[in-house]
Design an enzyme around this catalytic site. Sequence first.
Site, PDB file in Angstrom:
ATOM      1  N   LYS A 130      14.378 -21.976  79.684  1.00  0.00           N
ATOM      2  CA  LYS A 130      14.224 -20.528  79.845  1.00  0.00           C
ATOM      3  C   LYS A 130      12.750 -20.179  80.032  1.00  0.00           C
ATOM      4  O   LYS A 130      12.350 -19.686  81.070  1.00  0.00           O
ATOM      5  CB  LYS A 130      14.810 -19.799  78.643  1.00  0.00           C
ATOM      6  CG  LYS A 130      16.320 -19.990  78.571  1.00  0.00           C
ATOM      7  CD  LYS A 130      16.857 -19.874  77.191  1.00  0.00           C
ATOM      8  CE  LYS A 130      18.245 -20.454  77.112  1.00  0.00           C
ATOM      9  NZ  LYS A 130      19.216 -19.834  78.006  1.00  0.00           N
ATOM     10  N   TRP A 133      24.655 -17.128  69.827  1.00  0.00           N
ATOM     11  CA  TRP A 133      24.031 -18.424  69.553  1.00  0.00           C
ATOM     12  C   TRP A 133      23.895 -18.701  68.070  1.00  0.00           C
ATOM     13  O   TRP A 133      24.149 -19.830  67.629  1.00  0.00           O
ATOM     14  CB  TRP A 133      22.690 -18.541  70.286  1.00  0.00           C
ATOM     15  CG  TRP A 133      22.941 -18.558  71.758  1.00  0.00           C
ATOM     16  CD1 TRP A 133      22.652 -17.576  72.651  1.00  0.00           C
ATOM     17  CD2 TRP A 133      23.628 -19.582  72.515  1.00  0.00           C
ATOM     18  NE1 TRP A 133      23.099 -17.920  73.911  1.00  0.00           N
ATOM     19  CE2 TRP A 133      23.696 -19.139  73.858  1.00  0.00           C
ATOM     20  CE3 TRP A 133      24.191 -20.821  72.191  1.00  0.00           C
ATOM     21  CZ2 TRP A 133      24.304 -19.894  74.870  1.00  0.00           C
ATOM     22  CZ3 TRP A 133      24.782 -21.575  73.200  1.00  0.00           C
ATOM     23  CH2 TRP A 133      24.838 -21.124  74.505  1.00  0.00           C
ATOM     24  N   ASP A 189      15.845 -20.784  65.768  1.00  0.00           N
ATOM     25  CA  ASP A 189      16.183 -21.100  67.157  1.00  0.00           C
ATOM     26  C   ASP A 189      15.422 -20.109  68.036  1.00  0.00           C
ATOM     27  O   ASP A 189      15.742 -18.929  68.093  1.00  0.00           O
ATOM     28  CB  ASP A 189      17.697 -20.956  67.369  1.00  0.00           C
ATOM     29  CG  ASP A 189      18.094 -21.161  68.833  1.00  0.00           C
ATOM     30  OD1 ASP A 189      17.217 -21.440  69.665  1.00  0.00           O
ATOM     31  OD2 ASP A 189      19.305 -21.040  69.119  1.00  0.00           O
TER      32      ASP A 189
HETATM   33  N1  PMP Z   1      20.240 -20.980  71.598  1.00  0.00           N
HETATM   34  C1  PMP Z   1      19.942 -19.965  72.418  1.00  0.00           C
HETATM   35  C2  PMP Z   1      19.257 -18.757  71.860  1.00  0.00           C
HETATM   36  C3  PMP Z   1      20.262 -20.033  73.781  1.00  0.00           C
HETATM   37  O1  PMP Z   1      19.971 -19.022  74.597  1.00  0.00           O
HETATM   38  C4  PMP Z   1      20.873 -21.215  74.281  1.00  0.00           C
HETATM   39  C5  PMP Z   1      21.193 -21.399  75.752  1.00  0.00           C
HETATM   40  N2  PMP Z   1      21.558 -20.287  76.451  1.00  0.00           N
HETATM   41  C6  PMP Z   1      21.194 -22.233  73.382  1.00  0.00           C
HETATM   42  C7  PMP Z   1      20.845 -22.084  72.056  1.00  0.00           C
HETATM   43  C8  PMP Z   1      21.872 -23.485  73.861  1.00  0.00           C
HETATM   44  O2  PMP Z   1      21.006 -24.239  74.615  1.00  0.00           O
HETATM   45  P1  PMP Z   1      21.453 -25.547  75.410  1.00  0.00           P
HETATM   46  O3  PMP Z   1      22.292 -25.103  76.541  1.00  0.00           O
HETATM   47  O4  PMP Z   1      20.143 -26.156  75.831  1.00  0.00           O
HETATM   48  O5  PMP Z   1      22.199 -26.414  74.470  1.00  0.00           O
END
Ligand code: PMP
Length: 365
Positions: free
Chosen positions: A199, A105, A175
């Site tokens: 989550k 991520w 994030d």
């Molecule tokens: N950052 C992290 C740490 C994540 O776990 C996720 C989703 N798994 C995201 C960003 C992306 O999130 P979204 O699918 O809501 O765009």
Amino acid sequence: MTTDRVFNFSPGPAILPLSVLEHAQKELLALPGIGMSVMEIGHRTKPFDAIMTETRQLLTELLGIPAGYTLLFLQGGASLQFSMLPMNFLRGTGKTADYILTGTWGTKGKEEAEKEGKVNVAWDGKADNYSYLPTESDLKLSSDAAYVHVTSNETIQGVQFQSDPKFGSAPLVCDASSDFMCRPLDFAKYDILYACAQKNAGIAGVTVVILKNEMLERCAKGLPSTLDYKLIAKNDSLYNTPPVFAIYMLMLVCRWLKNDMGGLAKMEAHNRKKAQLLYDVIDRSEGFYRGHARPDCRSLMNVTFRLPNEEVEGKFVSEAKTHKLVDLKGHRSVGGIRASIYNAMPIEGVETLAQYMTDFAKKNR
Ligand code: PMP
């Protein structure tokens, strides 16, 4: 109905507290005293204003957000934040944004920032398949960065900073999508913190962004309106129609965190107990289970591990289902198993998994 529920280890969208689902079910046809569902009322009405206000108050209280911050409810997931951040704070500044790459991520965030301006990779854990995290002395930070971006918990690799990851003097952007509200934070260390809700905070559709008010003064000019933090803040997250049901669910999860779990310090203690149950099985398995994360970087939320080979891993995942343990397959980039044990996972689910792991190791050594 409820007896049909399984133990859901999905990385997200993920398990919700049962009482939250039941509450939402009860109010689905009509909010008390309103006679309509939350999905049917205008977003500028008094009843919805009360939901937004309570959600803001609960988040502020739970996270200990000091004065001087603005809290936004946005759409587009955490992924849109990967783009909005550099659009607002890197575009046109001539500065560099520092990114700390601790997994999938963080790396995605960096790739979006590169479309907007100069990016410096201050650290990259790729060579070790993102199995550990850096300390400040490992980082190559820029001298005058627009901001430093970190990911507090890497959902796929299962590595988590053990305390607030404050690095350098540039504004810190975090994030926190996959460990949002899993423990108390020292919020004053963050200039911007964001998290998608699906989550630890509810359902897909809303992303919480909390910014220091000073940051709003730095937003680039001329951005599309729905991507401009300052404009959205000026309109109290009601520039356009917000994701009303997702915000309502976020409110219910926050109420559950406060009233049922007793706040984030108690939530953390509970999370530590749950994670320890699984890491203990891994550590006592004499190498049958091999944790992906280095022990000092282990996540409280996503427990990642390998078994002796892929065939045994497949068997582990399919036999688990007969114990009502589902969604344990790891992400393809890491392989193996990932047990996501977010706030709402009851201890019984983790105990059942720990016992299953112990029995499975005995039988399949
Ligand atoms: N950052 C992290 C740490 C994540 O776990 C996720 C989703 N798994 C995201 C960003 C992306 O999130 P979204 O699918 O809501 O765009």
